[in-house]
Write an enzyme that holds these catalytic residues in place. Sequence first.
Site, short mmCIF file in Angstrom:
data_model
loop_
_atom_site.label_atom_id
_atom_site.label_comp_id
_atom_site.label_asym_id
_atom_site.label_seq_id
_atom_site.Cartn_x
_atom_site.Cartn_y
_atom_site.Cartn_z
N ASN A 1 -3.00 12.71 -4.15
CA ASN A 1 -4.18 13.10 -4.94
C ASN A 1 -4.71 14.46 -4.51
OD1 ASN A 1 -4.33 10.93 -6.69
ND2 ASN A 1 -5.63 9.73 -5.35
N GLU B 1 -4.81 2.12 -3.99
CA GLU B 1 -3.36 2.21 -4.16
C GLU B 1 -2.66 0.96 -3.65
OE1 GLU B 1 -4.39 4.12 -0.22
OE2 GLU B 1 -5.23 4.17 -2.21
N ASP C 1 0.85 -1.18 0.00
CA ASP C 1 0.00 0.00 0.00
C ASP C 1 0.89 1.24 0.00
OD1 ASP C 1 -2.98 0.90 0.57
OD2 ASP C 1 -1.68 2.18 1.78
N ASP D 1 -2.09 9.02 -10.49
CA ASP D 1 -2.05 7.94 -11.48
C ASP D 1 -0.61 7.66 -11.92
OD1 ASP D 1 -4.80 7.71 -11.36
OD2 ASP D 1 -5.16 8.77 -13.25
#
Length: 172
Positions: free
Chosen positions: A53, A88, A45, A62
Amino acid sequence: MQDELKSKEQALEAERQQKEQLSTLISELERHRRNGSVFSIILIDVDRFKAINDNHGHQVGDRVLVEMAERILETTRDADTVGRWGGEEFLIICPDAPPHAAVLFAERLRRTVSEQPFQAAGAMTASLGVASVQPGDTIHGMISRADQALYRGKNNGRDRVEYAEEVLVTPP
């Protein structure tokens, strides 16, 4: 509109990868039941991904995920199966990897993530949870143990590898 389409495409790709990974997990578990072979899984993770973000936008997020996938793929063996598990998170299925070897491999992955800055976002870290197949195990049991180990790593400061607290289960 284009962002919405890209989001839908990513969701479909993640669903396809998850189905493929579940199929591989089923095969590995069946192989374990037939001949006692070992295998381990690693959940990865990206630490503090929401901040990427929120502060830099989803396009940067991304790009971080793409670079993360590239780093994982550069480090894994040909026999390993890698895919995005959700959000993620990435899942690696490691055939013929006993607990000690899987933890060492996960530590190598952790260093691969943290030692070089990401082009899109600079320094990044990841937390990793490792679980190995146990007698009488289930896919849900393995994933749950790896997930618990991963979150134990996050709670213990992030940028860590944690091994699942294995509980031997007896077949029904």
